[in-house]
Design a protein around this motif. Sequence first.
Motif, PDB file in Angstrom:
ATOM      1  N   ASN A  17      41.376  37.635  22.395  1.00 51.60           N
ATOM      2  CA  ASN A  17      40.340  36.924  21.644  1.00 51.60           C
ATOM      3  C   ASN A  17      40.792  36.508  20.248  1.00 51.60           C
ATOM      4  OD1 ASN A  17      38.696  37.185  23.841  1.00 51.60           O
ATOM      5  ND2 ASN A  17      37.341  38.736  22.949  1.00 51.60           N
ATOM      6  N   SER A  18      41.651  37.313  19.628  1.00 51.85           N
ATOM      7  CA  SER A  18      42.118  36.952  18.289  1.00 51.85           C
ATOM      8  C   SER A  18      42.949  35.672  18.337  1.00 51.85           C
ATOM      9  CB  SER A  18      42.942  38.092  17.684  1.00 51.85           C
ATOM     10  OG  SER A  18      44.080  38.367  18.486  1.00 51.85           O
ATOM     11  N   LEU A  19      43.785  35.544  19.374  1.00 48.38           N
ATOM     12  CA  LEU A  19      44.570  34.318  19.531  1.00 48.38           C
ATOM     13  C   LEU A  19      43.669  33.148  19.910  1.00 48.38           C
ATOM     14  CD1 LEU A  19      47.736  35.594  21.464  1.00 48.38           C
ATOM     15  CD2 LEU A  19      47.389  35.362  19.004  1.00 48.38           C
ATOM     16  N   LEU A  20      42.682  33.413  20.748  1.00 47.91           N
ATOM     17  CA  LEU A  20      41.759  32.361  21.167  1.00 47.91           C
ATOM     18  C   LEU A  20      41.016  31.781  19.970  1.00 47.91           C
ATOM     19  CD1 LEU A  20      40.331  30.747  23.392  1.00 47.91           C
ATOM     20  CD2 LEU A  20      38.707  32.655  23.615  1.00 47.91           C
ATOM     21  N   LYS A  21      40.602  32.618  19.046  1.00 53.49           N
ATOM     22  CA  LYS A  21      39.891  32.140  17.861  1.00 53.49           C
ATOM     23  C   LYS A  21      40.773  31.209  17.032  1.00 53.49           C
ATOM     24  CE  LYS A  21      36.897  36.208  17.449  1.00 53.49           C
ATOM     25  NZ  LYS A  21      36.589  37.419  16.641  1.00 53.49           N
ATOM     26  N   GLN A  22      42.047  31.576  16.851  1.00 54.33           N
ATOM     27  CA  GLN A  22      42.974  30.716  16.110  1.00 54.33           C
ATOM     28  C   GLN A  22      43.188  29.393  16.838  1.00 54.33           C
ATOM     29  OE1 GLN A  22      46.629  32.699  14.544  1.00 54.33           O
ATOM     30  NE2 GLN A  22      45.773  34.562  15.424  1.00 54.33           N
ATOM     31  N   CYS A  23      43.329  29.482  18.143  1.00 62.02           N
ATOM     32  CA  CYS A  23      43.602  28.291  18.957  1.00 62.02           C
ATOM     33  C   CYS A  23      42.441  27.305  18.900  1.00 62.02           C
ATOM     34  CB  CYS A  23      43.880  28.740  20.396  1.00 62.02           C
ATOM     35  SG  CYS A  23      44.503  27.448  21.486  1.00 62.02           S
ATOM     36  N   VAL A  24      41.230  27.804  19.105  1.00 65.35           N
ATOM     37  CA  VAL A  24      40.042  26.937  19.086  1.00 65.35           C
ATOM     38  C   VAL A  24      39.869  26.305  17.705  1.00 65.35           C
ATOM     39  CG1 VAL A  24      37.523  26.903  19.240  1.00 65.35           C
ATOM     40  CG2 VAL A  24      38.862  28.132  20.965  1.00 65.35           C
ATOM     41  N   ALA A  25      40.031  27.105  16.660  1.00 68.51           N
ATOM     42  CA  ALA A  25      39.865  26.582  15.298  1.00 68.51           C
ATOM     43  C   ALA A  25      40.858  25.457  15.020  1.00 68.51           C
ATOM     44  CB  ALA A  25      40.044  27.713  14.282  1.00 68.51           C
ATOM     45  N   PRO A  59      32.037  38.534  31.401  1.00 64.13           N
ATOM     46  CA  PRO A  59      31.869  37.208  30.791  1.00 64.13           C
ATOM     47  C   PRO A  59      32.050  37.287  29.276  1.00 64.13           C
ATOM     48  CG  PRO A  59      29.746  38.148  31.354  1.00 64.13           C
ATOM     49  CD  PRO A  59      30.780  39.075  31.930  1.00 64.13           C
ATOM     50  N   PRO A  60      32.294  36.170  28.629  1.00 66.48           N
ATOM     51  CA  PRO A  60      32.443  36.181  27.163  1.00 66.48           C
ATOM     52  C   PRO A  60      31.145  36.642  26.506  1.00 66.48           C
ATOM     53  CG  PRO A  60      32.277  33.944  27.991  1.00 66.48           C
ATOM     54  CD  PRO A  60      32.437  34.817  29.182  1.00 66.48           C
ATOM     55  N   SER A  61      31.280  37.408  25.468  1.00 61.60           N
ATOM     56  CA  SER A  61      30.099  37.930  24.772  1.00 61.60           C
ATOM     57  C   SER A  61      29.363  36.821  24.042  1.00 61.60           C
ATOM     58  CB  SER A  61      30.513  39.018  23.788  1.00 61.60           C
ATOM     59  OG  SER A  61      31.331  38.469  22.762  1.00 61.60           O
ATOM     60  N   ALA A  62      28.091  37.088  23.776  1.00 59.34           N
ATOM     61  CA  ALA A  62      27.280  36.112  23.038  1.00 59.34           C
ATOM     62  C   ALA A  62      27.815  35.927  21.621  1.00 59.34           C
ATOM     63  CB  ALA A  62      25.825  36.571  23.005  1.00 59.34           C
ATOM     64  N   SER A  63      28.301  37.021  21.029  1.00 62.35           N
ATOM     65  CA  SER A  63      28.826  36.923  19.661  1.00 62.35           C
ATOM     66  C   SER A  63      30.082  36.058  19.612  1.00 62.35           C
ATOM     67  CB  SER A  63      29.126  38.314  19.113  1.00 62.35           C
ATOM     68  OG  SER A  63      30.091  38.977  19.916  1.00 62.35           O
ATOM     69  N   LEU A  64      30.964  36.196  20.612  1.00 60.90           N
ATOM     70  CA  LEU A  64      32.179  35.373  20.666  1.00 60.90           C
ATOM     71  C   LEU A  64      31.822  33.907  20.879  1.00 60.90           C
ATOM     72  CD1 LEU A  64      35.276  35.139  20.720  1.00 60.90           C
ATOM     73  CD2 LEU A  64      35.175  35.570  23.196  1.00 60.90           C
ATOM     74  N   THR A  65      30.873  33.653  21.758  1.00 59.97           N
ATOM     75  CA  THR A  65      30.447  32.274  22.026  1.00 59.97           C
ATOM     76  C   THR A  65      29.848  31.633  20.783  1.00 59.97           C
ATOM     77  OG1 THR A  65      29.986  32.872  24.333  1.00 59.97           O
ATOM     78  CG2 THR A  65      29.013  30.826  23.506  1.00 59.97           C
ATOM     79  N   ASP A  66      28.963  32.361  20.106  1.00 59.64           N
ATOM     80  CA  ASP A  66      28.347  31.826  18.887  1.00 59.64           C
ATOM     81  C   ASP A  66      29.395  31.580  17.805  1.00 59.64           C
ATOM     82  OD1 ASP A  66      25.884  31.965  20.086  1.00 59.64           O
ATOM     83  OD2 ASP A  66      25.332  33.885  19.165  1.00 59.64           O
ATOM     84  N   TYR A  67      30.323  32.515  17.667  1.00 63.55           N
ATOM     85  CA  TYR A  67      31.366  32.385  16.655  1.00 63.55           C
ATOM     86  C   TYR A  67      32.200  31.122  16.894  1.00 63.55           C
ATOM     87  CZ  TYR A  67      35.639  33.274  14.007  1.00 63.55           C
ATOM     88  OH  TYR A  67      36.707  33.148  13.171  1.00 63.55           O
ATOM     89  N   LEU A  68      32.635  30.904  18.128  1.00 66.32           N
ATOM     90  CA  LEU A  68      33.495  29.764  18.420  1.00 66.32           C
ATOM     91  C   LEU A  68      32.735  28.445  18.302  1.00 66.32           C
ATOM     92  CD1 LEU A  68      35.614  31.183  21.394  1.00 66.32           C
ATOM     93  CD2 LEU A  68      36.290  30.864  19.012  1.00 66.32           C
ATOM     94  N   ASN A  69      31.463  28.422  18.658  1.00 74.19           N
ATOM     95  CA  ASN A  69      30.666  27.205  18.475  1.00 74.19           C
ATOM     96  C   ASN A  69      30.584  26.837  16.992  1.00 74.19           C
ATOM     97  OD1 ASN A  69      29.375  25.876  20.887  1.00 74.19           O
ATOM     98  ND2 ASN A  69      28.838  28.000  21.352  1.00 74.19           N
ATOM     99  N   LYS A  70      30.399  27.834  16.135  1.00 76.37           N
ATOM    100  CA  LYS A  70      30.328  27.581  14.693  1.00 76.37           C
ATOM    101  C   LYS A  70      31.685  27.135  14.147  1.00 76.37           C
ATOM    102  CE  LYS A  70      26.544  30.849  13.879  1.00 76.37           C
ATOM    103  NZ  LYS A  70      26.134  32.147  13.258  1.00 76.37           N
TER     104      LYS A  70
END
Length: 349
Positions: A99-107, A127-138
Amino acid sequence: MTTLNLIAIRDGESNGGFYSPAKEKAAIRGPFHHRLHLFRRLRHVAKLKLFLVLFTFCGFFWFFSRIPSSLGWNIHPSSSSFSPSRGGYTVLINTWKRNSLLKQCVAHYASCHGTDAIHVIWSESDPPSASLTDYLNKVVIAKSHTAHKPTFKFDVNEEDNLNNRFKPIKDIRTDAIFSIDDDVIVPCGALDFAFTVWQTAPSTMVGFVPRMHWLGEKKDTHASYKYGGWWSVWWTGAYSMVLSKAAFFHRMYLDMYTNQMPASIREYVMRERNCEDIAMSFLVANATAAPPIWVKGKIHEIGSYGISSLKDHSTKRHKCVNDFVSLYGTLPLVSTDVKAVDARKEWFW
């Protein structure tokens, strides 16, 4: 007056009519010192000419670098160049418990002007957590520099299967798919350049990671092949595949991979947990009878491990190539040595 003094005075008179200590000193120093003085003058002139050449070159460089902007050209792609009406591309990220790499990649890819949508292929048991989904959408909204904000979505799969990364995507607006691993960062400028290359040949694969196949020794009268990694490509300049860890292809190949490619190949990929990228290269080459296009550009791998780091990785890749040739009944891969280079960023080409 002695004879010696008469000779000295006459010499002075013959050289200009008067006795000169400077002339006498020059006569004593002789021709060697004259040549040394001449050499110093020439060296001074050479330095002056070199300075003038460099100054002229800098002037020409500055002048011609100003021409594009003065004529209305923009060498940096603007956001309007990739408006939804012109397509843009959908970034398809394959991830697995990082998830840490995914956050960098999406950003990062949210910040690229050509990104129309970002889809994350999720094949974990939970499934992906709601917090991860909300974070990446933002993050997508915050990092985007365009008026048209990319859409973001998790494509959740029930089973862990490498074939999941090539499932058809519903409701996408672009023909171009940019397939990327969650630990690979391609600078936005290089990505946009690769997209323009793909637009000139939308039926082929255009990517940053080239690979090659080589004819090996015959086995039982049948040809065998070897999988060539980066060093093979670097040494020869030839390649026949670009890996889907960083490559553009048309969205129609997602449907062809899932619904038209022989099921035996998908079963092979699922069983071996490897070579889905080679399978895609075979699929596109078989459909086009043409080579892929390698785009020169620096990519950054931010992860510390992966399938390619395993000890028997090369052996498995050799086997994949030969097994796919058997399943196809032929070798569809086409070799080439053509490379796409952004000449605006090259000093020598």
